[in-house]
Design an enzyme around this catalytic site. Structure first.
Site: not given
Ligand code: G1P
Ligand code: ZN
Length: 561
Positions: A18, A22, A113-114, A294, A296, A298-299, A381, A393
């Site tokens: 996504t 990672r 990211s997170h 978070d 990086d 962006d959240r 979301e 974001k």
């Molecule tokens: C998750 C979130 C998605 C976001 C992504 C990156 O992806 O659900 O909205 O864009 O992290 O921060 P997922 O793990 O659901 O594929």
């Molecule tokens: Zn992030």
């Protein structure tokens, strides 16, 4: 100084998900693993040759080593100039801002990211294109294809630092050190420009908001607020914007030192992973406004006395009130949300008579709409919101937006703003349930079971609701016509409710099943109920129809947001 070609065999599974590639840090530490992926990016993006590349990350463990390696790869691949954030730091939205402001041809953002960091944690790398946004699917697919056939990478073996040539072992260590100083250095034929990681970003978001009004709000006696950087990348950004530029007390920014392992925490701003902040604000009401970001940056999570703002609602509130913010005073062209995000923003777009779009999960799907000017705001979301000021974001942007709204609505609170919003547009009760680290086969089986049931669902009842449609979400990009299939299972009860099920594309351990629930309530007398209770019939439906509990043996979700 010598340029080496190193023969390698392709690594399996270098498929961006996504949001980039990672993996566990230990996977990235395999000799040649990072090199192979980055070389695949360079091979797939020849436009980088002779151009500028932006490079930085969230400061997590392995960030510095990765930067040293990528600089040597870039220098051997004909990149002209690399803009690196000082100490290797660039938040994701800042990287986007730097790419755009400096007309770079692309960027490499190092982050998971997170996801937790540290030697046993996760690492990630994401390629962003010249518009500052994540590479679209066609590009990530091409990169993945290239990783499957790659046979060599090119790297600068030794390097000149200010004219001194050193063997590679020494210079790697040196590289580590010169990214700590802002300045220009030469590496082979390439310029490495170490930049202040905050400056461009602060200029971009600084131009959008009414800083005088926010300054007055923050100075107001009795207005208590806090920003939690979660020991991740936003600390320096929050200090510059909130403390230096807006006059907030230094103590209002907490956990502001970026740490390689994020202090051992899960840097994910939501009530589940920031329980202390949630308790202090939402339950105990000791603060008027609090926010967190978070790994990086962006959240964003927005909290007010007595309320945790659902990210889907946040997008809708920002859209409905955008003209109160100078940067959007002329109105917005449209709003987009990812498919699982609640339809709260659709309601606002309809009222404002602007376009609304439903895209697959992941920020990369907003890029074409933003570039074409079809939307101004977009969000997910998963605590992600942003606008056309960058192509990512942007956590702090959302915080400043909310502060600007509070400043522009004297006497209002976060809760009263939301309640007024629900009275006007109706409330979309919303929750996401995550089942993490599920056996991949079991997760697929649960999704398959629901998928197989989809054709027979319309007409069926969920309590008092009637299912009107059920499908596997497919998307055709309205700007470039590209198609994406298999983006999540949707069970729709007209405008009343939805149940969504999909597999995460960002996890690094087994599979994560995400179930999303949305219920519309137009009656103001019923808009302040307990969220999970209101959603219970939908939750029961999803658990039965996927057979999730039976297949996995799990009795409850791991995370509820
Ligand atoms: C998750 C979130 C998605 C976001 C992504 C990156 O992806 O659900 O909205 O864009 O992290 O921060 P997922 O793990 O659901 O594929
Ligand atoms: Zn992030």
């Amino acid at each position: 100084m010598s340029l080496r070609e190193v023969a390698i065999a392709p690594f399996e599974g270098q498929k961006p998900g996504t949001s980039g590639l990672r993996k566990k840090v230990t996977v990235f530490q395999q000799p040649g693993y990072l090199e192979a992926f980055v070389q695949a990016v360079f091979d797939t993006a020849p436009e980088l040759q002779g151009g500028t590349l932006v490079l930085g990350g969230d400061g997590r463990f392995f960030n510095r080593e990765a930067i040293a390696t990528i600089l040597r790869l870039a220098a051997a691949n004909g990149i002209d100039r690399v803009l690196v954030g000082q100490r290797g730091i660039l938040s994701t939205p800042a990287a986007s801002a730097v790419i755009r402001r400096h007309r770079a041809r692309g960027g490499l953002v190092l982050s998971a990211s997170h996801n937790p960091g540290g030697p046993d944690g996760d690492f990630g790398i994401k390629y962003n294109i010249a518009n500052g946004g994540p590479a679209p699917e066609a590009v990530t697919e091409a990169i993945f294809k290239r990783t499957q056939t790659i046979g060599r990478y090119r790297i600068l073996d030794a390097m000149d630092v200010k004219g001194v040539t050193m063997p590679s072992s020494v210079s790697e260590r040196m590289l580590d050190q010169w990214i700590d100083q802002v300045g220009e250095y030469r590496l082979g034929g390439m310029i490495v420009q170490v930049i202040d990681p905050v400056e461009d970003y602060a200029a971009v978001v600084g131009a959008l908001f009414d800083f005088d009004a926010i300054r007055r709000l923050i100075a107001r006696p009795g207005f208590r607020f806090r920003f939690d950087a979660m020991h991740a990348v936003t600390g320096p950004y929050a200090r510059r914007l909130l403390v230096d530029m807006l006059g907030a007390p230094a103590t209002s920014v907490i956990n502001a030192e970026p740490k390689e392992n994020f202090g051992g925490r899960h840097p994910d701003p939501n009530p589940a992973h920031a329980p202390e902040l949630y308790q202090a604000v939402v339950v105990d009401g000791t603060l008027d406004f609090a926010a967190a970001s978070d790994g990086d940056g962006d959240r964003n999570m927005i909290l007010g006395k007595g309320i945790a703002v659902s990210p889907s609602d946040s997008l809708a509130v920002l859209a409905a009130n955008a003209t109160l913010v100078p940067g959007y005073a002329r109105g917005i062209s449209g709003v987009a949300r990812s498919m699982p995000t609640s339809r709260a923003s659709d309601a606002v777009a309809a009222a404002l008579k602007v376009a609304s779009f439903e895209t697959p999960t992941g920020w990369k799907f907003f890029g074409t709409l933003l570039d074409a000017g079809r939307i101004t705001l977009c969000g997910e979301e998963s605590y992600g919101t942003s606008s056309d000021h960058v192509r990512e974001k942007d956590g702090l942007w959302a915080v400043l937006f909310w502060l600007n709204l509070l400043a522009a609505k004297p006497g209002e609170t976060v809760l009263s703003i939301l309640q007024a919003h629900w009275r006007r547009f109706g409330r979309h009760y919303y929750s996401r349930h995550d089942y993490e680290a599920v056996d991949a086969k079991q997760a697929a089986a649960a999704l398959d079971r629901l998928r197989a049931a989809l054709p027979g669902l319309p007409g069926e009842k969920i309590g008092a609701l009637t299912i009107t449609a059920a499908d596997d979400f497919a998307y055709r990009d309205p700007v470039d016509g590209s198609e994406s299939r298999g983006q999540g299972l949707r069970v729709i009860c007209g405008e009343q409710a939805r149940v969504i099920a999909r597999l995460s594309g960002t996890g690094t351990e087994g599979a994560t099943v995400r179930l999303y629930f949305e219920l519309f309530e137009s009656d103001p007398a019923r808009q302040n109920d307990d969220v999970q209770s209101r959603l219970q019939p939908l939750i029961d439906f999803a658990e039965v129809r996927t057979g999730l509990r039976e297949i996995t043996g799990r009795t409850a979700p791991d995370v509820i947001t």
